[in-house]
Design a protein around this motif. Structure first.
Motif, mmCIF file in Angstrom:
data_model
loop_
_atom_site.group_PDB
_atom_site.id
_atom_site.type_symbol
_atom_site.label_atom_id
_atom_site.label_comp_id
_atom_site.label_asym_id
_atom_site.label_seq_id
_atom_site.Cartn_x
_atom_site.Cartn_y
_atom_site.Cartn_z
ATOM 1 N N LEU A 35 0.857 -1.186 0.000
ATOM 2 C CA LEU A 35 0.000 0.000 0.000
ATOM 3 C C LEU A 35 0.893 1.236 0.000
ATOM 4 C CD1 LEU A 35 -2.711 1.436 0.275
ATOM 5 C CD2 LEU A 35 -2.715 0.875 2.700
ATOM 6 N N ALA A 36 0.794 2.025 -1.073
ATOM 7 C CA ALA A 36 1.621 3.228 -1.188
ATOM 8 C C ALA A 36 0.793 4.436 -0.771
ATOM 9 C CB ALA A 36 2.086 3.386 -2.631
ATOM 10 N N ASP A 37 1.265 5.145 0.233
ATOM 11 C CA ASP A 37 0.581 6.354 0.688
ATOM 12 C C ASP A 37 1.214 7.546 -0.021
ATOM 13 O OD1 ASP A 37 -0.661 8.394 1.946
ATOM 14 O OD2 ASP A 37 0.010 7.899 3.976
ATOM 15 N N ALA A 38 0.555 8.009 -1.089
ATOM 16 C CA ALA A 38 1.113 9.117 -1.865
ATOM 17 C C ALA A 38 0.443 10.441 -1.504
ATOM 18 C CB ALA A 38 0.963 8.828 -3.355
ATOM 19 N N ASP A 39 -0.303 10.445 -0.405
ATOM 20 C CA ASP A 39 -0.960 11.673 0.034
ATOM 21 C C ASP A 39 -0.124 12.304 1.151
ATOM 22 O OD1 ASP A 39 -2.552 13.673 1.022
ATOM 23 O OD2 ASP A 39 -4.384 12.477 1.096
ATOM 24 N N PRO A 40 0.343 13.552 0.958
ATOM 25 C CA PRO A 40 1.167 14.192 1.999
ATOM 26 C C PRO A 40 0.472 14.288 3.359
ATOM 27 C CG PRO A 40 1.010 15.585 0.029
ATOM 28 C CD PRO A 40 0.145 14.391 -0.221
ATOM 29 N N LEU A 41 -0.856 14.133 3.393
ATOM 30 C CA LEU A 41 -1.544 14.146 4.689
ATOM 31 C C LEU A 41 -1.195 12.912 5.525
ATOM 32 C CD1 LEU A 41 -5.208 15.350 4.003
ATOM 33 C CD2 LEU A 41 -3.453 16.503 5.348
ATOM 34 N N ARG A 42 -0.764 11.852 4.825
ATOM 35 C CA ARG A 42 -0.304 10.618 5.494
ATOM 36 C C ARG A 42 -1.375 9.928 6.325
ATOM 37 N NH1 ARG A 42 2.955 10.052 1.995
ATOM 38 N NH2 ARG A 42 4.907 11.152 1.941
ATOM 39 N N ASP A 84 -2.833 5.069 -2.544
ATOM 40 C CA ASP A 84 -3.767 6.071 -2.007
ATOM 41 C C ASP A 84 -3.253 7.435 -2.449
ATOM 42 O OD1 ASP A 84 -5.744 7.377 -0.619
ATOM 43 O OD2 ASP A 84 -4.704 7.288 1.312
ATOM 44 N N THR A 85 -4.106 8.231 -3.056
ATOM 45 C CA THR A 85 -3.665 9.486 -3.669
ATOM 46 C C THR A 85 -4.291 10.696 -2.958
ATOM 47 O OG1 THR A 85 -5.505 9.535 -5.230
ATOM 48 C CG2 THR A 85 -3.517 8.358 -5.934
ATOM 49 N N ASP A 92 -0.149 15.146 -9.481
ATOM 50 C CA ASP A 92 0.102 13.960 -8.649
ATOM 51 C C ASP A 92 -0.881 12.840 -8.992
ATOM 52 O OD1 ASP A 92 1.950 15.587 -7.515
ATOM 53 O OD2 ASP A 92 1.309 15.268 -5.440
ATOM 54 N N ILE A 93 -2.114 13.235 -9.255
ATOM 55 C CA ILE A 93 -3.129 12.238 -9.606
ATOM 56 C C ILE A 93 -2.779 11.631 -10.971
ATOM 57 C CG2 ILE A 93 -5.605 11.850 -9.950
ATOM 58 C CD1 ILE A 93 -6.060 14.392 -8.237
ATOM 59 N N VAL A 94 -2.341 12.478 -11.889
ATOM 60 C CA VAL A 94 -1.962 12.003 -13.222
ATOM 61 C C VAL A 94 -0.820 10.987 -13.116
ATOM 62 C CG1 VAL A 94 -0.830 12.732 -15.383
ATOM 63 C CG2 VAL A 94 -2.831 13.964 -14.535
ATOM 64 N N ALA A 95 0.147 11.266 -12.239
ATOM 65 C CA ALA A 95 1.285 10.336 -12.086
ATOM 66 C C ALA A 95 0.784 8.964 -11.641
ATOM 67 C CB ALA A 95 2.273 10.898 -11.056
ATOM 68 N N ALA A 96 -0.173 8.943 -10.731
ATOM 69 C CA ALA A 96 -0.719 7.661 -10.247
ATOM 70 C C ALA A 96 -1.534 6.975 -11.338
ATOM 71 C CB ALA A 96 -1.574 7.897 -9.001
ATOM 72 N N ILE A 97 -2.319 7.756 -12.071
ATOM 73 C CA ILE A 97 -3.147 7.162 -13.139
ATOM 74 C C ILE A 97 -2.254 6.517 -14.202
ATOM 75 C CG2 ILE A 97 -4.800 7.647 -14.993
ATOM 76 C CD1 ILE A 97 -5.896 9.970 -13.327
#
Ligand code: ADP
Ligand code: MG
Length: 229
Positions: A35-42, A84-85, A92-97
């Motif tokens: 599970l990759a947490d890519a949201d800076p809110l963590r 998780d984005t 950032d969303i584009v990078a995940a997509i």
């Protein structure tokens, strides 16, 4: 390895809830999952009590590091990478997509979430990635019938030809309680209805990958039938 990006430009739609629960369900089904947490809110790593750089299956990362994480995960035999984005920025969303084999677009059954989901789906299509809308925080069905908000949302999605996960996730305390304990509902309450919803979602996700592999086989199967008629 298959990568699943959980996206929504609306904060609070349920990206983190869905990512954590899908991760737990895939692991329970014995898929090697990161599970990759890519949201800076963590929120994800906080919920699952992950320690940065501990080598565990929950990894704090960022959009710019996703590609490297994906390569390293695939090399080490990971089967499913769930991302998780954040709700923004779009880059950032584009990078995940771009990295994903499947995007789960999370939406509550409301006008604003639906309209954001349709725009996001357009972006997913432009980037040639497979997308599926998951309705979350839906009010309960009454005597088998969907509440008006859910029925209207499903109708619009069907009209737009958008793939929708076959089972909506309802608003349930189990999702909140499980996360408060650092768990997915499949571990928190394995026999509960929320766990059944999440397992059904995990099955629908896996089915997308079977479908992805299927066209060649389907064509092979179709050929003899055509020859016979
Ligand atoms: N199906 C659900 N049932 C009950 N509460 C939910 C559900 N999905 C999300 N929530 C709650 O809604 C809030 C926002 O969810 P979260 O997963 O953090 O959204 P996002 O990551 O998209 O911002 C959280 O308080 C979470 O516990
Ligand atoms: Mg979140």
């Amino acid at each position: 390895m298959k990568t699943i990006a959980v996206i929504s430009r609306k904060g609070g739609a349920g990206k983190t809830t869905l990512a954590v629960n899908l991760f737990a369900a895939l692991r329970q089904a014995e898929r090697r999952t990161v599970l990759a947490d890519a949201d800076p809110l963590r929120s994800t790593s906080e919920a699952l009590r992950a320690t940065p750089g501990d080598g565990g299956p929950v990894v704090e990362t960022s959009a710019s590091k996703l590609f490297a994480l994906s390569t390293a995960s695939a090399r080490s035999g990971v089967e499913r990478l769930v991302i998780d984005t954040p709700a923004s920025p779009e880059a950032d969303i584009v990078a995940a997509i771009k990295l994903a084999d499947l995007c789960l677009i999370v939406a509550r059954p409301t006008y604003l979430d639906l309209s954001a989901a349709l725009k996001t789906l357009e972006l997913v299509r432009q980037l040639s990635t497979r997308g599926m809308v998951v309705l979350n925080q839906c009010p309960p069905a009454r005597r088998g019938a969907e509440p008006r908000s859910v029925a209207a949302t499903l109708e619009t999605l069907r009209f737009s030809g958008v793939p929708v996960a076959p089972r909506a996730l309802r608003a349930r305390l189990a999702y909140q309680n499980a996360i408060a304990r650092g768990q997915g509902v499949v571990d928190y309450e394995p026999e509960g209805v929320a766990a059944a919803e999440v397992r059904s979602l995990a099955a629908a996700v896996e089915q997308q990958f079977v479908a992805e592999a299927a066209p060649a086989a389907a064509n092979d199967a179709a050929a003899p039938r055509r020859a016979r008629s």
